[in-house]
Scaffold this motif. Structure first.
Motif, PDB file in Angstrom:
ATOM      1  N   UNK A  81     -26.507  64.966   6.744  1.00 47.53           N
ATOM      2  CA  UNK A  81     -27.346  65.200   5.458  1.00 47.53           C
ATOM      3  C   UNK A  81     -26.591  64.870   4.206  1.00 47.53           C
ATOM      4  N   UNK A  82     -27.085  64.837   3.132  1.00 52.81           N
ATOM      5  CA  UNK A  82     -26.706  64.679   1.639  1.00 52.81           C
ATOM      6  C   UNK A  82     -27.208  65.920   0.787  1.00 52.81           C
ATOM      7  N   UNK A  83     -26.616  66.898   0.609  1.00 52.90           N
ATOM      8  CA  UNK A  83     -27.152  67.985  -0.367  1.00 52.90           C
ATOM      9  C   UNK A  83     -27.104  67.479  -1.685  1.00 52.90           C
ATOM     10  N   UNK A  84     -28.124  67.832  -2.535  1.00 45.67           N
ATOM     11  CA  UNK A  84     -27.799  67.239  -4.012  1.00 45.67           C
ATOM     12  C   UNK A  84     -27.979  68.609  -4.884  1.00 45.67           C
ATOM     13  N   UNK A  85     -27.592  68.722  -6.259  1.00 46.62           N
ATOM     14  CA  UNK A  85     -27.821  69.399  -7.149  1.00 46.62           C
ATOM     15  C   UNK A  85     -28.597  68.943  -8.269  1.00 46.62           C
TER      16      UNK A  85
END
Length: 109
Positions: A81-85
């Motif tokens: 997964x790629x977490x974003x802000x």
């Protein structure tokens, strides 16, 4: 992040299943809480909010980390997964200067 400009940046690509156990945000400059012109800062996994804070009710002290509330139901993140802000403004929003995100997590597999 300029006032009124919504943005989202990639912050973490995990290769294993993880559980977010803590999240903090800091801004170079202070941000005063304002119920009309504010920013909601969120750590996201796709469209799902993992953790968030809003300056509608909580200000930020310059160069001081503030806890971001974790959404317990969403804190487990699948591998790859790629977490974003994300910074989403309401009203005219507020500027966030040189934001720094701190994430704590445990590996689940």
């Amino acid at each position: 992040v300029a006032a009124g400009t919504d943005v989202e940046h990639a912050v973490l690509k995990n290769d294993r299943k993880i559980k977010i156990t803590g999240a903090k945000i800091a801004s170079h400059a202070a941000v005063t809480a304002n119920a009309t012109n504010y920013v909601t800062i969120a750590v996201k996994n796709g469209a799902t909010t993992v953790a968030s804070i809003t300056t509608a009710t909580t200000g930020l002290t310059a160069k001081t980390f503030r806890d971001i509330t974790i959404t317990a139901a969403n804190q487990e993140v699948a591998s790859a997964s790629t977490l974003t802000l994300s910074f989403a403004h309401s009203g005219t929003g507020v500027a966030i200067s040189n934001a720094v995100l701190q994430l704590a997590y445990e590996v689940l597999d």
